[in-house]
Design a protein around this motif. Structure first.
Motif, mmCIF file in Angstrom:
data_model
loop_
_atom_site.group_PDB
_atom_site.id
_atom_site.type_symbol
_atom_site.label_atom_id
_atom_site.label_comp_id
_atom_site.label_asym_id
_atom_site.label_seq_id
_atom_site.Cartn_x
_atom_site.Cartn_y
_atom_site.Cartn_z
ATOM 1 N N SER A 187 0.845 -1.187 0.000
ATOM 2 C CA SER A 187 0.000 0.000 0.000
ATOM 3 C C SER A 187 0.880 1.235 0.000
ATOM 4 O O SER A 187 1.974 1.229 0.585
ATOM 5 C CB SER A 187 -0.896 0.000 1.245
ATOM 6 O OG SER A 187 -1.712 1.160 1.284
ATOM 7 N N GLN A 188 0.399 2.283 -0.671
ATOM 8 C CA GLN A 188 1.097 3.558 -0.636
ATOM 9 C C GLN A 188 0.078 4.675 -0.738
ATOM 10 O O GLN A 188 -0.846 4.612 -1.551
ATOM 11 C CB GLN A 188 2.116 3.661 -1.776
ATOM 12 C CG GLN A 188 2.899 4.969 -1.716
ATOM 13 C CD GLN A 188 4.106 4.994 -2.623
ATOM 14 O OE1 GLN A 188 4.675 3.965 -2.953
ATOM 15 N NE2 GLN A 188 4.512 6.183 -3.024
ATOM 16 N N THR A 189 0.257 5.702 0.104
ATOM 17 C CA THR A 189 -0.542 6.917 0.033
ATOM 18 C C THR A 189 0.435 8.079 -0.081
ATOM 19 O O THR A 189 1.650 7.866 -0.169
ATOM 20 C CB THR A 189 -1.417 7.102 1.302
ATOM 21 O OG1 THR A 189 -0.569 7.398 2.419
ATOM 22 C CG2 THR A 189 -2.271 5.863 1.582
ATOM 23 N N GLU A 190 -0.083 9.298 -0.026
ATOM 24 C CA GLU A 190 0.815 10.448 -0.052
ATOM 25 C C GLU A 190 1.629 10.549 1.244
ATOM 26 O O GLU A 190 2.622 11.255 1.303
ATOM 27 C CB GLU A 190 0.041 11.759 -0.291
ATOM 28 C CG GLU A 190 -0.929 12.136 0.798
ATOM 29 C CD GLU A 190 -2.241 11.337 0.776
ATOM 30 O OE1 GLU A 190 -2.913 11.339 1.818
ATOM 31 O OE2 GLU A 190 -2.574 10.701 -0.242
ATOM 32 N N ARG A 191 1.250 9.810 2.285
ATOM 33 C CA ARG A 191 1.938 9.898 3.583
ATOM 34 C C ARG A 191 2.777 8.664 3.920
ATOM 35 O O ARG A 191 3.795 8.791 4.584
ATOM 36 C CB ARG A 191 0.904 10.118 4.680
ATOM 37 C CG ARG A 191 1.540 10.334 6.024
ATOM 38 C CD ARG A 191 0.661 11.095 6.982
ATOM 39 N NE ARG A 191 1.418 11.504 8.147
ATOM 40 C CZ ARG A 191 1.736 10.700 9.151
ATOM 41 N NH1 ARG A 191 1.366 9.448 9.145
ATOM 42 N NH2 ARG A 191 2.429 11.152 10.177
ATOM 43 N N ARG B 239 4.237 4.375 3.001
ATOM 44 C CA ARG B 239 4.404 3.159 2.199
ATOM 45 C C ARG B 239 4.358 2.000 3.184
ATOM 46 O O ARG B 239 5.041 2.039 4.219
ATOM 47 C CB ARG B 239 5.748 3.129 1.466
ATOM 48 C CG ARG B 239 5.848 4.106 0.345
ATOM 49 C CD ARG B 239 7.001 3.856 -0.619
ATOM 50 N NE ARG B 239 8.315 3.965 -0.018
ATOM 51 C CZ ARG B 239 9.406 4.268 -0.711
ATOM 52 N NH1 ARG B 239 9.345 4.501 -2.010
ATOM 53 N NH2 ARG B 239 10.576 4.329 -0.111
ATOM 54 N N ASP C 183 6.824 11.710 4.660
ATOM 55 C CA ASP C 183 7.088 13.094 5.041
ATOM 56 C C ASP C 183 8.271 13.201 5.999
ATOM 57 O O ASP C 183 8.312 14.054 6.873
ATOM 58 C CB ASP C 183 5.836 13.753 5.626
ATOM 59 C CG ASP C 183 5.291 13.007 6.849
ATOM 60 O OD1 ASP C 183 5.834 11.939 7.211
ATOM 61 O OD2 ASP C 183 4.309 13.504 7.442
#
Length: 137
Positions: A39-43, A45, A127
């Motif tokens: 899974s990966q989001t903008e925040r 991995r 981040d």
């Protein structure tokens, strides 16, 4: 904005066997910290790492703040870029958090030296102080 400030990756310790030194030279700076990116989001991995007995994930480099949790118990050995070799016994639920300042990193491998499959979940925070490394995927 996070950035890389690492000028070059250090050489593997000379005392290591040739195969380990070659693997280190070829993989230092690779950001694939698990078997599979699930899974990966903008925040974040999220990685899954599963090793069968005797199996090893090659060298990879951590630059992002992260934590890992052992999903299963077992035994493993890691070789670190600073020359350390560590053997650890894990229990299901063991968790460890890591933070890296600008330009800081850790390179290591992981080998299952136990008799049962060994599984970890790793969560990296995008981040962080450093930009993510390429995953090689």
């Amino acid at each position: 904005m996070a950035q890389h400030v690492i000028a070059h990756w250090p050489a593997a310790p000379a005392a290591w066997p040739e195969a380990l030194r070659r693997d280190f030279a070829g993989r230092a700076g690779i950001g694939a910290v698990g078997s599979r990116l699930v899974s990966q989001t903008e925040r974040v991995r999220v990685w899954l790492l599963t090793l069968e007995p005797g199996e090893r994930i090659g060298f990879h480099t951590h630059v992002l703040d992260y934590f890992w949790t052992a999903v299963t118990g077992g035994r493993a050995r890691s070789h670190y870029g600073d020359g350390r070799i560590a053997e650890v016994t894990y229990a299901a639920g063991d968790t460890q958090h890591h933070r890296f300042g600008p330009g800081d990193f850790m390179t290591h491998d992981l080998e299952n030296i136990g008799e049962t499959p060994l599984t970890f979940t790793t969560v990296e925070f995008l981040d962080s102080a450093n930009a993510p490394l390429p995953t090689g995927a």
